[in-house]
Scaffold this active site. Structure first.
Site, mmCIF file in Angstrom:
data_model
loop_
_atom_site.group_PDB
_atom_site.id
_atom_site.type_symbol
_atom_site.label_atom_id
_atom_site.label_comp_id
_atom_site.label_asym_id
_atom_site.label_seq_id
_atom_site.Cartn_x
_atom_site.Cartn_y
_atom_site.Cartn_z
ATOM 1 N N LYS A 90 0.843 -1.203 0.000
ATOM 2 C CA LYS A 90 0.000 0.000 0.000
ATOM 3 C C LYS A 90 0.881 1.258 0.000
ATOM 4 O O LYS A 90 2.070 1.188 0.336
ATOM 5 C CB LYS A 90 -0.901 -0.009 1.242
ATOM 6 C CG LYS A 90 -0.148 0.014 2.577
ATOM 7 C CD LYS A 90 -1.065 -0.318 3.753
ATOM 8 C CE LYS A 90 -0.307 -0.288 5.076
ATOM 9 N NZ LYS A 90 -1.107 -0.871 6.161
ATOM 10 N N ARG A 125 -10.566 -0.712 14.950
ATOM 11 C CA ARG A 125 -10.415 0.139 13.769
ATOM 12 C C ARG A 125 -11.391 -0.364 12.695
ATOM 13 O O ARG A 125 -12.436 0.215 12.504
ATOM 14 C CB ARG A 125 -8.949 0.082 13.329
ATOM 15 C CG ARG A 125 -8.549 1.160 12.373
ATOM 16 C CD ARG A 125 -7.063 1.178 12.108
ATOM 17 N NE ARG A 125 -6.590 0.032 11.348
ATOM 18 C CZ ARG A 125 -5.338 -0.099 10.908
ATOM 19 N NH1 ARG A 125 -4.432 0.837 11.182
ATOM 20 N NH2 ARG A 125 -4.966 -1.145 10.207
ATOM 21 N N TYR A 178 12.407 31.613 6.437
ATOM 22 C CA TYR A 178 11.166 32.316 6.774
ATOM 23 C C TYR A 178 11.079 32.630 8.262
ATOM 24 O O TYR A 178 11.515 31.842 9.111
ATOM 25 C CB TYR A 178 9.963 31.456 6.391
ATOM 26 C CG TYR A 178 9.713 31.402 4.891
ATOM 27 C CD1 TYR A 178 9.650 32.560 4.124
ATOM 28 C CD2 TYR A 178 9.531 30.173 4.259
ATOM 29 C CE1 TYR A 178 9.408 32.499 2.759
ATOM 30 C CE2 TYR A 178 9.291 30.102 2.896
ATOM 31 C CZ TYR A 178 9.229 31.278 2.148
ATOM 32 O OH TYR A 178 8.993 31.206 0.805
ATOM 33 N N MET A 210 8.678 24.866 1.430
ATOM 34 C CA MET A 210 7.985 23.886 0.594
ATOM 35 C C MET A 210 8.962 23.112 -0.295
ATOM 36 O O MET A 210 8.874 21.895 -0.411
ATOM 37 C CB MET A 210 6.940 24.589 -0.289
ATOM 38 C CG MET A 210 6.061 23.598 -1.040
ATOM 39 S SD MET A 210 4.967 24.392 -2.225
ATOM 40 C CE MET A 210 3.949 25.396 -1.170
HETATM 41 C C1 LIG Z 1 -0.248 -1.837 6.907
HETATM 42 C C2 LIG Z 1 -0.761 -3.126 7.397
HETATM 43 C C3 LIG Z 1 0.112 -4.225 7.569
HETATM 44 C C4 LIG Z 1 1.614 -4.119 7.452
HETATM 45 O O1 LIG Z 1 2.184 -3.764 8.704
HETATM 46 P P1 LIG Z 1 3.764 -3.635 8.909
HETATM 47 O O2 LIG Z 1 3.892 -3.239 10.331
HETATM 48 O O3 LIG Z 1 4.212 -2.553 7.972
HETATM 49 O O4 LIG Z 1 4.367 -4.952 8.575
HETATM 50 C C5 LIG Z 1 -0.446 -5.457 7.878
HETATM 51 N N1 LIG Z 1 -1.782 -5.590 8.044
HETATM 52 C C6 LIG Z 1 -2.641 -4.543 7.924
HETATM 53 C C7 LIG Z 1 -4.098 -4.775 8.147
HETATM 54 C C8 LIG Z 1 -2.163 -3.284 7.611
HETATM 55 O O5 LIG Z 1 -3.011 -2.249 7.509
#
Ligand SMILES: *Cc1c(COP(=O)(O)O)cnc(C)c1O
Length: 370
Positions: free
Chosen positions: A38, A136, A264, A314
Site C-alpha cells: 500500500k 479500527r 522564513y 515547501m
Molecule cells: C499496513 C498493514 C500491515 C503491514 O504492517 P507492517 O507493520 O508494515 O508490517 C499489515 N496488516 C494490515 C491490516 C495493515 O493495515
C-alpha cells in the site's frame, strides 16, 4: 553508482531480496507470505517492488485502497491482491481488476454480495476481517452467526481468508493483550470455518508480529515495513536492510555573520561570528515535513552531520555546514541504509520510519538499483 544531480530516492532491490529472505527464514516452509504494498509500497515504488516480489515467488499482495490495486494490475502484477479498506464506490473496479475485497462489517458484506450477484459472479474471492482489539476495522466476534447466515445463502462469494490485526505487536509490555487477540481470533476463525464447511487462509501478523509472535504466523503473514528494511525497534531492525536512500545535492552555499538569520520568519539566527549554510532542493512538498526544521533533523555531507536550520520551506531546506568541507554540487545524504536510517531521522523529530518513508512525495524521482 551514477552521480547524484538532483533529489532522488534510490531503491535497492538487492536489499529488498535480503529482507524478504530474512523474514521468510522466520516462517515455516508452508506459511504464505503476503507483501503489503500500500501507499506506493511505503513510498518506494509499488510497481517495481511488486513485480520483483513476484519473481521471488511471493504468494499475495495487499493494498489499502482499490485504486492502488488497479495500478498494480496495470503494471502487470498477476498474483492475488487483497484490498484492505474496501469502499462501496470501488466495487466496479474491484471486479474489473480481479481484486479481492476485505469485507469488515455487515453493511459492506451485504452490499458486496448483492453487487456480485447482480454481476453474476460465482465464488468471487472475499476476505473477512475481525476486530480483536484494535477497534479500527472489522466484524466483532458476535457477528459470526450473521456472517455464516449470509454466506450460506449464496454461492456468489467464497471466503479466501479470515484475518485480524494486532494492536501492539511491537510492544512486549502488551504481550498478554496480544496473546488474547491471537487466541480470540483463532477461536472465531475455528467456529466460522466449521460453520461454512471449508478452511479459509488465516492471518494476523504484521512485521513485528512475525518477529515477536511465531505462534501466530498461522497460514500467512502480512509484511510491510520489514520488507522495506525497518522493524519497530533496534532489535527488530538489526537484520534488515533499508532499501531506500534519499539523496540530494547542494544548490547554493552562503556565509552569514552573527545576528543574521536564515529562512522564513527569521527562525534561525546565528550567534556565531561566522556560519556557513547550504541550501538543498527538497522541502515539505517532498516529504521532509516542518517537524524536521529547527535542528530536529539533519543531513550528512562528506560524512559529517549538518543540522537543518530554521523553518523547512515547501521546496527547500537550509542546513548548517560550518566546518564541513564541501562545495556547491556535492552529494547530500538525507537517509540511507548506512549513514543515517530513516528510523533515526524520524525518531529525532518525534515520529516513526513509516511516516517519513511513506511521505516522500511522488515529485522525488525514484531510481531503481537491481
Ligand atoms: C499496513 C498493514 C500491515 C503491514 O504492517 P507492517 O507493520 O508494515 O508490517 C499489515 N496488516 C494490515 C491490516 C495493515 O493495515
Amino acid at each position: 553508482m551514477p552521480k547524484v544531480q538532483e533529489t532522488i530516492l534510490e531503491i535497492d532491490l538487492r536489499a529488498l531480496k535480503h529482507n524478504f529472505e530474512y523474514l521468510k527464514s522466520k516462517l515455516k516452509s508452508n506459511t504464505k507470505f503476503l507483501a503489503v504494498v500500500k501507499a506506493f509500497a511505503y513510498g518506494n515504488d509499488a510497481d517495481e517492488i511488486a513485480i520483483y516480489l513476484e519473481d521471488l515467488d511471493i504468494d499475495y499482495f495487499a493494498v489499502a485502497y482499490a485504486n492502488e490495486g488497479v495500478a498494480l494490475r496495470q503494471a502487470g502484477v498477476t498474483k492475488p491482491i487483497l484490498v484492505l479498506h474496501t469502499l462501496r464506490v470501488n466495487f466496479d473496479i474491484i471486479l474489473e481488476n480481479c481484486l479481492e475485497p476485505n469485507l469488515y462489517n455487515a453493511k459492506i458484506l451485504h452490499e458486496f454480495i448483492a453487487f456480485a450477484e447482480a454481476e453474476k459472479q460465482h465464488e468471487y474471492p472475499i476476505h473477512i476481517k475481525f476486530n480483536t482489539g484494535l477497534n479500527r476495522l472489522g466484524f466483532w466476534e458476535n457477528d459470526v452467526d450473521y456472517i455464516v447466515s449470509k454466506l450460506k445463502q449464496t454461492k456468489t462469494v467464497r471466503v479466501k481468508s479470515l484475518f485480524s490485526h494486532l494492536a501492539a505487536s511491537e510492544d512486549l509490555n502488551e504481550k498478554t493483550f496480544t496473546l488474547s487477540q491471537i487466541n480470540n481470533f483463532k477461536a472465531i476463525a475455528e467456529s466460522l470455518s466449521k460453520a461454512i464447511g471449508y478452511k479459509p487462509i488465516l492471518h494476523i501478523c504484521n512485521t513485528s508480529g512475525v518477529l515477536n509472535y511465531p505462534v501466530a504466523h498461522l497460514d500467512m503473514i502480512r509484511c510491510g515495513i520489514g520488507l522495506y528494511g525497518y522493524g519497530n525497534s533496534a532489535k527488530e531492525s538489526a537484520h534488515l536492510k533499508p532499501i531506500a536512500s534519499l539523496k540530494t545535492v547542494i544548490s547554493q552555499i552562503h556565509q552569514i555573520e552573527k545576528g543574521e538569520s536564515v529562512g522564513y520568519n527569521r527562525a534561525y539566527k546565528s550567534d556565531e561570528p561566522f556560519t556557513k549554510t547550504a541550501t538543498l532542493p527538497l522541502g515539505h512538498a517532498d516529504g521532509i515535513g516542518r517537524i524536521y526544521g529547527n535542528g530536529k533533523g539533519f543531513v550528512t555531507i562528506n560524512g559529517k552531520k549538518a543540522p537543518i536550520i530554521g523553518i523547512v520551506c515547501m521546496d527547500m531546506i537550509m542546513v548548517n555546514i560550518t566546518g564541513i568541507d564541501c562545495k556547491e554540487g556535492n552529494e547530500v545524504i538525507v537517509f540511507d541504509g548506512k549513514t543515517t536510517s530513516a528510523e533515526t531521522l524520524a525518531e529525532g523529530a518525534g515520529t516513526i520510519s513509516y511516516e517519513l518513508i511513506t511521505g516522500i512525495s511522488q515529485r522525488v524521482k525514484r531510481v531503481i538499483i537491481k
